[in-house]
Design an enzyme around this catalytic site. Structure first.
Site, PDB file in Angstrom:
ATOM      1  N   HIS A 155       0.815  -1.210   0.000  1.00 28.66           N
ATOM      2  CA  HIS A 155       0.000   0.000   0.000  1.00 28.66           C
ATOM      3  C   HIS A 155       0.853   1.266   0.000  1.00 28.66           C
ATOM      4  O   HIS A 155       0.351   2.353  -0.266  1.00 28.66           O
ATOM      5  CB  HIS A 155      -1.003   0.010   1.165  1.00 28.66           C
ATOM      6  CG  HIS A 155      -0.410   0.240   2.512  1.00 28.66           C
ATOM      7  ND1 HIS A 155      -0.006  -0.784   3.345  1.00 28.66           N
ATOM      8  CD2 HIS A 155      -0.149   1.382   3.200  1.00 28.66           C
ATOM      9  CE1 HIS A 155       0.463  -0.290   4.472  1.00 28.66           C
ATOM     10  NE2 HIS A 155       0.388   1.033   4.410  1.00 28.66           N
ATOM     11  N   ASP A 187       0.350  -7.610   1.382  1.00 28.12           N
ATOM     12  CA  ASP A 187       0.778  -6.222   1.608  1.00 28.12           C
ATOM     13  C   ASP A 187       2.303  -6.091   1.642  1.00 28.12           C
ATOM     14  O   ASP A 187       2.855  -5.341   2.443  1.00 28.12           O
ATOM     15  CB  ASP A 187       0.176  -5.665   2.897  1.00 28.12           C
ATOM     16  CG  ASP A 187       0.192  -4.131   2.921  1.00 28.12           C
ATOM     17  OD1 ASP A 187       0.311  -3.532   1.833  1.00 28.12           O
ATOM     18  OD2 ASP A 187       0.102  -3.559   4.022  1.00 28.12           O
ATOM     19  N   SER A 267       4.549   2.789   7.881  1.00 23.50           N
ATOM     20  CA  SER A 267       4.275   1.596   7.086  1.00 23.50           C
ATOM     21  C   SER A 267       5.467   1.202   6.241  1.00 23.50           C
ATOM     22  O   SER A 267       6.047   2.023   5.539  1.00 23.50           O
ATOM     23  CB  SER A 267       3.079   1.826   6.151  1.00 23.50           C
ATOM     24  OG  SER A 267       1.893   1.437   6.753  1.00 23.50           O
TER      25      SER A 267
END
Length: 412
Positions: A155, A187, A267
């Site tokens: 992402h 992911d 992230s």
């Protein structure tokens, strides 16, 4: 399963990372087989948005739902806040005035040379952590090859596949980067920094050796603040966390839970042990906010992808450009009220079929791990290796007639 039987998405989990409402999952949600990545047709019941574990994605970390008061989000939103200074004041009355303005400053103790200290870990790890920017997302990443390969989240990297990627190194220099490959179902993504060499790299640690209470350090660029270090412990292991991605996709991780502060922008950054080994990749945070339009920061509930799993997928992405997972080759129901994973269908000739599983069976344990939901079974199966034999405890839908079966997961 008929479309009208499907459970509608829980509105508590709000919107995805860019504020676009998450779509309803397809009617074929409970009819999929296998445990491959979402690009495979025979994957194990991976809803594009799971109602019972809805998690909103954000282009630089995620939110998760942990009950009526919590929502999970990808660690990538923008949050503002104030910093409050706390001072100490002498409260007892005295005729003698003491002023620290007239006293020499005391040198702060520096433990950077002390192995096992946070300072030592930060000094060793920071040079191998980067900040990643795209046209509409920010995140972090770990350098895993001296010629510029970077491990990060799907992402974070996916928006840059077309719009371009830019990486900022720890020394402040910026470089263009190319998208290599990614897997939305897990992911995980790989990008490559252009025209670099002799970069410092992070060494992978064995995430299976982590224990609850173990100290860890999270590194990344929360809110665009490069080279940020936070510390905490491993709060729990084997947390199944599902997050909705843009484009109607979803990811499922078998998360390491940590109380090390993880915020939007973390992230893709590393979670490391006190020897500086990469044991996880920070991906998702929980939030107390129930307002879908709000963006929140750390409340001490963060989740990272285990390094053993991330390393396996990353190796596939580098070598073949795609990822696959070990398969039990069964479909599971997300509408079941039972404690466990209800088998809705079994693929003929697959691992589950060969083990004697059948529709209506409820899997309650995989090896020594309790299985209490469909996602827990999927995550547990993915955490094992291709061709590995697992032991399952199985009951009927009433929780009776328990039996034990062995299944050998698919080899490709």
């Amino acid at each position: 399963m008929k479309e009208q039987d499907q459970q509608q998405p829980d509105p508590r989990w709000g919107q995805n990372y860019f504020g676009v409402p998450a779509g309803d999952r397809p009617a074929s949600f409970d009819q999929e087989f296998g445990t491959h990545s979402q690009s495979d047709n025979d994957r194990l019941a991976q809803p594009e948005q799971a109602a019972n574990a809805a998690v909103e994605t954000r282009r630089a970390p995620k939110k998760i739902g942990l009950g009526s008061a919590l929502a999970l989000m990808l660690v990538g939103s923008i949050v503002t806040g104030g910093v409050v200074g706390i001072g100490a004041t002498q409260l007892t009355k005295s005729s003698n005035v003491v002023s620290t303005l007239e006293q020499p400053s005391v040198p702060s103790q520096n433990n950077a040379d002390q192995a096992g200290s946070v300072e030592h870990v930060a000094a060793a790890v920071l040079p191998a952590v980067v900040s990643i920017q795209t046209a509409n997302a920010e995140g972090s990443g770990s350098i895993i090859s001296s010629d510029g390969l970077v491990l990060t989240n799907h992402h974070v990297a996916a928006p840059g596949e077309r719009s371009g990627l830019q990486v900022t190194l720890n020394d402040g220099s910026t470089h263009p980067a190319d998208f290599v490959a990614s897997d939305a179902a897990t992911d995980i993504a790989i990008i490559k920094i252009r025209d670099v060499s002799n970069l410092p790299v992070l060494e992978f640690g064995d995430s299976s050796s982590l224990v609850v209470g173990q100290e860890v350090v999270a590194v990344g660029a929360p809110l665009g603040l490069n080279s940020t270090v936070t510390s905490g412990i491993v709060s729990a292991m084997n947390r199944p966390v599902r997050a909705s991605q843009d484009g109607g996709e979803s990811s499922l991780i078998d998360g390491i839970q940590t109380d090390a502060a993880i915020n939007p922008g973390n992230s893709g950054g590393p979670l490391v042990d006190m020897q500086g080994h990469l044991v996880g990749m920070n991906s998702v945070i929980a939030s107390l906010s129930q307002n879908s339009s709000s963006q929140s920061g750390s409340i001490g509930l963060g989740f990272a992808i285990p390094s053993n799993f991330a390393k396996r997928v990353a190796d596939q992405l580098v070598k073949t450009g795609k990822a696959s997972q070990p398969m039990l080759a069964v479909s599971v129901s997300y509408q079941s009220p039972v404690q466990g994973a209800l088998i809705a269908g079994v693929q003929k000739g697959g691992a589950g079929d060969r083990a004697g599983l059948k529709a209506g069976d409820v899997v309650t344990q995989l090896d020594d791990r309790r299985i209490d939901s469909a996602d827990a079974l999927i995550a547990a199966v993915r955490s094992h290796n291709f061709g590995e034999t697992i032991t399952l405890k199985v009951t009927d839908e009433r929780g009776q007639n328990e039996r034990t079966v062995e299944a050998t997961l698919s080899n490709d």
